[in-house]
Motif scaffolding. Sequence first.
Motif, mmCIF file in Angstrom:
data_model
loop_
_atom_site.group_PDB
_atom_site.id
_atom_site.type_symbol
_atom_site.label_atom_id
_atom_site.label_comp_id
_atom_site.label_asym_id
_atom_site.label_seq_id
_atom_site.Cartn_x
_atom_site.Cartn_y
_atom_site.Cartn_z
ATOM 1 N N THR A 159 0.831 -1.201 0.000
ATOM 2 C CA THR A 159 0.000 0.000 0.000
ATOM 3 C C THR A 159 0.867 1.252 0.000
ATOM 4 O O THR A 159 0.591 2.222 -0.721
ATOM 5 C CB THR A 159 -0.924 0.004 1.228
ATOM 6 O OG1 THR A 159 -1.789 -1.129 1.169
ATOM 7 C CG2 THR A 159 -1.755 1.276 1.283
ATOM 8 N N ILE A 160 1.921 1.226 0.801
ATOM 9 C CA ILE A 160 2.856 2.352 0.840
ATOM 10 C C ILE A 160 3.531 2.542 -0.502
ATOM 11 O O ILE A 160 3.624 3.657 -1.030
ATOM 12 C CB ILE A 160 3.902 2.129 1.951
ATOM 13 C CG1 ILE A 160 3.232 2.164 3.321
ATOM 14 C CG2 ILE A 160 5.030 3.152 1.853
ATOM 15 C CD1 ILE A 160 4.108 1.674 4.448
ATOM 16 N N ASN A 161 3.991 1.447 -1.099
ATOM 17 C CA ASN A 161 4.653 1.522 -2.408
ATOM 18 C C ASN A 161 3.711 2.064 -3.473
ATOM 19 O O ASN A 161 4.121 2.860 -4.327
ATOM 20 C CB ASN A 161 5.180 0.149 -2.810
ATOM 21 C CG ASN A 161 6.322 -0.321 -1.917
ATOM 22 O OD1 ASN A 161 6.962 0.472 -1.232
ATOM 23 N ND2 ASN A 161 6.580 -1.616 -1.912
ATOM 24 N N ASP A 162 2.448 1.640 -3.431
ATOM 25 C CA ASP A 162 1.461 2.131 -4.393
ATOM 26 C C ASP A 162 1.255 3.636 -4.241
ATOM 27 O O ASP A 162 1.132 4.362 -5.241
ATOM 28 C CB ASP A 162 0.121 1.414 -4.203
ATOM 29 C CG ASP A 162 0.133 -0.008 -4.746
ATOM 30 O OD1 ASP A 162 1.052 -0.345 -5.526
ATOM 31 O OD2 ASP A 162 -0.773 -0.784 -4.385
ATOM 32 N N ALA A 163 1.220 4.110 -3.001
ATOM 33 C CA ALA A 163 1.031 5.543 -2.762
ATOM 34 C C ALA A 163 2.212 6.343 -3.302
ATOM 35 O O ALA A 163 2.032 7.408 -3.908
ATOM 36 C CB ALA A 163 0.847 5.798 -1.266
ATOM 37 N N VAL A 164 3.417 5.833 -3.104
ATOM 38 C CA VAL A 164 4.607 6.527 -3.612
ATOM 39 C C VAL A 164 4.602 6.528 -5.136
ATOM 40 O O VAL A 164 4.883 7.557 -5.776
ATOM 41 C CB VAL A 164 5.886 5.875 -3.063
ATOM 42 C CG1 VAL A 164 7.125 6.440 -3.749
ATOM 43 C CG2 VAL A 164 5.975 6.078 -1.552
ATOM 44 N N ARG A 165 4.289 5.383 -5.737
ATOM 45 C CA ARG A 165 4.219 5.316 -7.206
ATOM 46 C C ARG A 165 3.203 6.313 -7.746
ATOM 47 O O ARG A 165 3.437 6.989 -8.758
ATOM 48 C CB ARG A 165 3.875 3.894 -7.654
ATOM 49 C CG ARG A 165 5.038 2.928 -7.642
ATOM 50 C CD ARG A 165 4.699 1.651 -8.380
ATOM 51 N NE ARG A 165 3.733 0.833 -7.638
ATOM 52 C CZ ARG A 165 4.060 -0.148 -6.792
ATOM 53 N NH1 ARG A 165 5.340 -0.411 -6.559
ATOM 54 N NH2 ARG A 165 3.130 -0.837 -6.169
ATOM 55 N N SER A 166 2.082 6.426 -7.057
ATOM 56 C CA SER A 166 1.024 7.319 -7.516
ATOM 57 C C SER A 166 1.457 8.780 -7.473
ATOM 58 O O SER A 166 1.210 9.537 -8.416
ATOM 59 C CB SER A 166 -0.228 7.124 -6.647
ATOM 60 O OG SER A 166 -1.240 8.041 -6.996
ATOM 61 N N VAL A 167 2.130 9.189 -6.392
ATOM 62 C CA VAL A 167 2.501 10.597 -6.266
ATOM 63 C C VAL A 167 3.630 10.970 -7.224
ATOM 64 O O VAL A 167 3.749 12.132 -7.631
ATOM 65 C CB VAL A 167 2.877 10.929 -4.805
ATOM 66 C CG1 VAL A 167 4.264 10.455 -4.453
ATOM 67 C CG2 VAL A 167 2.735 12.425 -4.527
ATOM 68 N N PHE A 168 4.458 9.999 -7.632
ATOM 69 C CA PHE A 168 5.539 10.271 -8.576
ATOM 70 C C PHE A 168 5.096 10.131 -10.036
ATOM 71 O O PHE A 168 5.776 10.651 -10.928
ATOM 72 C CB PHE A 168 6.718 9.335 -8.324
ATOM 73 C CG PHE A 168 7.709 9.830 -7.312
ATOM 74 C CD1 PHE A 168 8.825 10.560 -7.707
ATOM 75 C CD2 PHE A 168 7.525 9.586 -5.971
ATOM 76 C CE1 PHE A 168 9.735 11.031 -6.773
ATOM 77 C CE2 PHE A 168 8.429 10.048 -5.021
ATOM 78 C CZ PHE A 168 9.538 10.770 -5.423
ATOM 79 N N ALA A 169 4.018 9.427 -10.301
ATOM 80 C CA ALA A 169 3.599 9.132 -11.670
ATOM 81 C C ALA A 169 3.494 10.414 -12.511
ATOM 82 O O ALA A 169 3.096 11.467 -11.996
ATOM 83 C CB ALA A 169 2.251 8.420 -11.653
#
Length: 327
Positions: free
Chosen positions: A202-212
């Motif tokens: 979940t944390i990794n997904d949030a980071v990926r989303s904010v950098f996308a």
Amino acid sequence: MFKTLAILSIAVLGGCSALIETRASTREADALRDWPPLGQFVDVGGGRQVHAFVTGQGPDLVLIHGASGNLRDFTFDFVDRVRNNYRVIVFDRPGLGYTDRVGDSFGGAFNTSAESPEQQAAMLWSAADRLSVTNPIVLGHSYGGSVAMAWGLNHPASALVIVSGATMPWPGKLGPSYTVLGSGLGGAVVPPFVTAFASQETINDAVRSVFAPNAAPDGYAQYVGPGLTLRRESLRANARQVNSLRPHLVQMSARYPSLDLPIELIHGDADTTVPIDVHARPLDALLPNSALNVLPGVGHMPHHVQPQTVVDAINRAAHRAGLRQEL
């Protein structure tokens, strides 16, 4: 029969609540151990402290992080790019990282009130004043952009640098997570579950989303201290600050044309978190002394994806403010 079932149901719910409380408390303790304070604590009066990381030499440069973050977003590697030319002061915003809330009136599980950008800027300015900061360049990223704008409106500054800044009122509503967490009941009930059970994926997904659409730097997701963000009170503070932001921007934006200090705007045209057409471009049109640098194909995190571009903007701001002779 029904009385017995009711008693059993209460006992089960109570047991689940105790389990969640224990697990959430353990994970919060782990977060404090794994991501300890990096800087110093500045007493700003009233029993309130601001966590500040200070390094380097030269003109004062204040860095203010965005939503769901803390000062580690800048100490990951950006500070190393500017510390040789500036005295860098990085703050945790109120309620996030290790900085206290502005006041007791903003605490509590059911409390939906939150600090305005102007209240946050005032608290951080008080800390800066105690650190002998004078007329700094103030850089704000994302939500921190609104705090930087409030600083420029109300406190001494030589120049502003706004990176992917949430600075203008937006049309429509925020996503459901902010709506739920920003409410009294949702803010009381949901954070313990998130704190207790949020997974690394979940944390990794949030980071990926904010950098996308860009990729996060290797090691960023672990370094930045996600466990600090996932603490119950930090979740509530963050959600309620974002949830209550728009009315403050309505009032602040009416004063933006009075800002005649140099302002550098950096924004990616692929930013879907804080869209450029809603924020940076309308802001640029209001300001009398701004320069907008649009980054093609860059999302919400230019200071990590194109850090030299942000460094260049800081140098331009310093030059325009008379703090540096050369670019």
